[in-house]
Write a protein that holds these residues in place. Structure first.
Motif, PDB file in Angstrom:
ATOM      1  N   VAL A 232       0.892  -1.206   0.096  1.00 17.62           N
ATOM      2  CA  VAL A 232       0.102   0.123   0.000  1.00 17.62           C
ATOM      3  C   VAL A 232       1.007   1.171  -0.099  1.00 17.62           C
ATOM      4  O   VAL A 232       1.699   1.204   1.003  1.00 17.62           O
ATOM      5  CB  VAL A 232      -0.947  -0.017   1.235  1.00 17.62           C
ATOM      6  CG1 VAL A 232      -1.826   1.373   1.420  1.00 17.62           C
ATOM      7  CG2 VAL A 232      -2.073  -1.347   1.330  1.00 17.62           C
ATOM      8  N   ASN A 234       1.234   5.076   0.200  1.00 17.32           N
ATOM      9  CA  ASN A 234       0.571   6.377   0.646  1.00 17.32           C
ATOM     10  C   ASN A 234       0.469   7.434  -0.142  1.00 17.32           C
ATOM     11  O   ASN A 234       1.258   7.656  -1.213  1.00 17.32           O
ATOM     12  CB  ASN A 234       1.183   6.989   1.762  1.00 17.32           C
ATOM     13  CG  ASN A 234       0.381   7.744   2.848  1.00 17.32           C
ATOM     14  OD1 ASN A 234      -0.869   7.747   3.032  1.00 17.32           O
ATOM     15  ND2 ASN A 234       0.922   8.779   3.457  1.00 17.32           N
ATOM     16  N   ILE A 360      -6.131  -0.342   3.121  1.00  8.83           N
ATOM     17  CA  ILE A 360      -5.271  -1.108   4.308  1.00  8.83           C
ATOM     18  C   ILE A 360      -5.860  -2.637   4.652  1.00  8.83           C
ATOM     19  O   ILE A 360      -5.277  -3.655   5.056  1.00  8.83           O
ATOM     20  CB  ILE A 360      -4.877  -0.358   5.282  1.00  8.83           C
ATOM     21  CG1 ILE A 360      -4.122   0.750   4.650  1.00  8.83           C
ATOM     22  CG2 ILE A 360      -4.073  -1.025   6.499  1.00  8.83           C
ATOM     23  CD1 ILE A 360      -3.680   1.796   5.834  1.00  8.83           C
ATOM     24  N   TYR A 368       3.106  -1.147   3.980  1.00  5.46           N
ATOM     25  CA  TYR A 368       2.324   0.117   3.870  1.00  5.46           C
ATOM     26  C   TYR A 368       3.650   1.156   3.884  1.00  5.46           C
ATOM     27  O   TYR A 368       4.440   1.307   4.799  1.00  5.46           O
ATOM     28  CB  TYR A 368       1.751   0.377   5.394  1.00  5.46           C
ATOM     29  CG  TYR A 368       1.134   1.904   5.326  1.00  5.46           C
ATOM     30  CD1 TYR A 368       0.497   2.365   4.051  1.00  5.46           C
ATOM     31  CD2 TYR A 368       1.272   2.671   6.316  1.00  5.46           C
ATOM     32  CE1 TYR A 368       0.090   3.716   3.864  1.00  5.46           C
ATOM     33  CE2 TYR A 368       0.769   3.920   6.730  1.00  5.46           C
ATOM     34  CZ  TYR A 368       0.139   4.523   5.177  1.00  5.46           C
ATOM     35  OH  TYR A 368      -0.368   5.635   5.188  1.00  5.46           O
ATOM     36  N   LYS A 370       4.652   4.547   3.685  1.00  7.56           N
ATOM     37  CA  LYS A 370       3.784   5.870   4.070  1.00  7.56           C
ATOM     38  C   LYS A 370       4.634   7.009   3.412  1.00  7.56           C
ATOM     39  O   LYS A 370       4.149   7.961   2.903  1.00  7.56           O
ATOM     40  CB  LYS A 370       3.888   6.180   5.624  1.00  7.56           C
ATOM     41  CG  LYS A 370       3.185   7.323   6.000  1.00  7.56           C
ATOM     42  CD  LYS A 370       3.125   7.407   7.402  1.00  7.56           C
ATOM     43  CE  LYS A 370       1.984   8.575   7.931  1.00  7.56           C
ATOM     44  NZ  LYS A 370       2.162   8.752   9.340  1.00  7.56           N
ATOM     45  N   ILE A 394       1.800  -4.568   7.451  1.00  9.63           N
ATOM     46  CA  ILE A 394       0.579  -4.608   7.509  1.00  9.63           C
ATOM     47  C   ILE A 394       0.248  -5.896   7.723  1.00  9.63           C
ATOM     48  O   ILE A 394       0.913  -7.081   7.249  1.00  9.63           O
ATOM     49  CB  ILE A 394      -0.180  -4.334   6.044  1.00  9.63           C
ATOM     50  CG1 ILE A 394      -0.035  -2.695   5.723  1.00  9.63           C
ATOM     51  CG2 ILE A 394      -1.686  -4.561   6.272  1.00  9.63           C
ATOM     52  CD1 ILE A 394      -0.465  -2.534   4.396  1.00  9.63           C
ATOM     53  N   VAL A 399      -2.374  -1.569  10.191  1.00 13.98           N
ATOM     54  CA  VAL A 399      -0.655  -1.049  10.093  1.00 13.98           C
ATOM     55  C   VAL A 399      -0.385  -1.560  11.341  1.00 13.98           C
ATOM     56  O   VAL A 399      -0.789  -1.219  12.466  1.00 13.98           O
ATOM     57  CB  VAL A 399      -0.898   0.268   9.957  1.00 13.98           C
ATOM     58  CG1 VAL A 399       0.613   0.843  10.019  1.00 13.98           C
ATOM     59  CG2 VAL A 399      -1.407   0.731   8.506  1.00 13.98           C
ATOM     60  N   THR A 448      -3.957   7.275  -1.834  1.00 17.23           N
ATOM     61  CA  THR A 448      -3.344   5.871  -1.526  1.00 17.23           C
ATOM     62  C   THR A 448      -3.910   4.792  -2.355  1.00 17.23           C
ATOM     63  O   THR A 448      -4.923   4.828  -2.838  1.00 17.23           O
ATOM     64  CB  THR A 448      -4.111   5.789  -0.035  1.00 17.23           C
ATOM     65  OG1 THR A 448      -3.846   6.645   0.871  1.00 17.23           O
ATOM     66  CG2 THR A 448      -3.525   4.163   0.554  1.00 17.23           C
ATOM     67  N   LEU A 450      -3.107   0.594  -3.742  1.00 16.94           N
ATOM     68  CA  LEU A 450      -2.725  -0.766  -3.459  1.00 16.94           C
ATOM     69  C   LEU A 450      -2.164  -1.548  -4.899  1.00 16.94           C
ATOM     70  O   LEU A 450      -2.853  -1.557  -5.712  1.00 16.94           O
ATOM     71  CB  LEU A 450      -3.680  -1.929  -2.877  1.00 16.94           C
ATOM     72  CG  LEU A 450      -3.280  -3.354  -2.943  1.00 16.94           C
ATOM     73  CD1 LEU A 450      -2.269  -3.395  -1.876  1.00 16.94           C
ATOM     74  CD2 LEU A 450      -4.745  -3.932  -2.669  1.00 16.94           C
TER      75      LEU A 450
END
Length: 464
Positions: A232, A234, A360, A368, A370, A394, A399, A448, A450
């Motif tokens: 994922v 951010n 998420i 993740y 970020k 994750i 998270v 965000t 995936l």
């Protein structure tokens, strides 16, 4: 600025030996930079640039010359120098200049050149103090501030005459944390096409605090694992992945040279149907925005990928003329000393319908990312390696603990097909984009999202 009479004489001189097209680019720029290190003001610098660049095009041939002396004699000599390489063309014509009105939509509330340097110094001190107050393990903080005011005038042999003003302001904070064995860095760098009012939206105290917190979080993180897993990414600066791994391949010069993986693929499905990618210089007060580009073409929104389908490339005047079409407003240059080439402005993946938390929650085991930092990309293939500046595991859709020294390894075009969820939280982030020795302000962005599978490189084994 220059009078229309003087501009007309210069353009005629540039085409005196022939050529199909002549252009004059005038620039006046004032910049201010302040930097602080070890809580001491290290540098205060004011720069002033004034000059003219002249370009002559004849077919695929481009000649360029520039000068910082804007007297008529100097401009005529520069024009002749630019025109000497052109092949003779008997049908050269220069249209009468038509001034084009370009009122800016990017309103500036507090012009930075009117703000005293002592007040700018206070911004640095506040950010520095805030970063250091996060934790005693913050060993060093480096803060820098920059603003600039740029006036440009573009005129060419088609009769175009247009002016634009650009004002940009940015703050950059680097906080370095250490526990005696490990060193980690936290970085925050807000910037926009605005004046000193930038700090109404991004308070120096909060910017410094975020940088310090990021450094401490990564200092306390465990080594990242190595595996293929869902990632994922951010919103905001996560868009640098698309910018570097895919965006440059959508610039028309790379496409026409055949050095892009996207050459000849208009109409093809190049990404998951959830992906729409846009370059848009009209985003209000964004870092990469302007009213006209550096060839005088109005700022535009260009949809590059629509629902996964490749729909367009980014063109400047020369690459557009080669295909008998209009520029997309992507002709950009670093200064009057540089010729324009196709460049991104604010390039981003458009928002989707998913909530960030939903994305998420959909991941059982993954990473993740970020925030991302630097990376390497092979332009011809889109293969990339990016460093994760702030990352978390994750686990069971939540998270969990932070991990450090993670890298994302993959291929840009392949990764576009692997984007399976796109959030509704689009955010832009500023950056400086380099190409052919020229560095220009360009924003990246995305919501965000995936990527269902990506190689994550870590150091878990080495550090255990």
């Amino acid at each position: 600025m220059l009078s229309e009479e003087r501009i007309d004489k210069v353009l005629k001189s540039a085409l005196d030996k022939g050529g199909e097209f002549a252009e004059l680019f005038f620039e006046k720029k004032e910049s201010n930079q302040l930097s602080m290190e070890s809580s001491r003001l290290e540098k205060v610098k004011t720069g002033f640039d004034l000059g003219v660049g002249i370009r002559v095009i004849n077919g695929d041939q481009v000649s360029y010359a520039y000068t910082d002396d804007i007297t008529l004699d100097s401009l005529l000599k520069t024009a002749k120098a630019a025109g000497t390489a052109s092949k003779y063309n008997e049908d050269v014509t220069i249209n009468n200049l038509q001034q084009k009105n370009t009122d800016s939509v990017h309103q500036i509330e507090v012009r930075p050149e009117t703000v005293e340097k002592l007040k700018k110094k206070e911004v640095l001190k506040t950010a520095d103090k805030s970063a250091r107050s996060v934790d005693q393990r913050i060993q060093q903080v480096m803060v820098s501030y920059i603003d600039y005011y740029q006036q440009v005038l573009i005129a060419n042999s088609t009769g175009l005459l247009v002016e634009d003003e650009r004002v940009r302001t940015r703050l950059m904070v680097n906080a370095i944390a250490s526990d005696g064995k490990i060193i980690q860095t936290g970085r925050e760098t807000p910037g926009k096409h605005v004046g000193f009012e930038l700090f109404d939206e991004y308070s120096p105290e909060e910017v410094g605090k975020k940088a310090g917190q990021k450094a401490i979080t990564m200092l306390e993180a465990r080594p990242a694992p190595s595996a293929r897993m869902p990632v994922v990414v951010n919103h905001g600066f996560g868009g640098v992945l698309f910018h570097e791994a895919c965006g440059h391949g959508l610039e028309a010069d790379a496409v026409q040279k055949g050095s892009s993986v996207y050459t000849g693929r208009i109409g093809e499905q190049v990404a998951n149907e959830k992906v729409t990618a846009i370059d848009d210089a009209t985003v209000l007060n964004e870092w990469g925005s302007f009213v006209v580009d550096d060839e005088g073409h109005e700022a535009e929104e260009t949809v590059l990928i629509k629902d996964g389908e490749l729909t367009d490339y980014m063109y400047d005047y020369k690459t557009a003329k080669k295909e008998d079409r209009e520029s997309t407003g992507n002709g950009r240059r670093q200064s009057y000393q540089s010729r324009p080439i196709p460049r991104m402005t604010n390039t981003f993946i458009a928002p989707g319908e998913s909530k960030p938390q939903e994305i998420i929650n959909s991941v059982d085991q993954g990473l993740y990312a970020k925030s991302l930092s630097g990376g390497q990309v092979e332009p011809a293939t889109g293969d990339f390696t990016f460093t994760v500046a702030e990352g978390y595991l994750i686990e069971d859709g939540e998270v969990s603990e932070p991990v450090r020294n993670a890298t994302l390894v993959g291929n840009g075009p392949e990764s576009l097909h692997r984007i399976t969820m796109v959030g509704d939280d689009l955010e832009h982030a500023p950056g400086m984009c380099g190409k052919e020795g020229q560095s220009i302000p360009a924003a990246v962005g995305q919501p965000t999202l995936l990527i269902e599978e990506l190689t994550v490189g870590g150091t878990e084994r080495e550090e255990e």
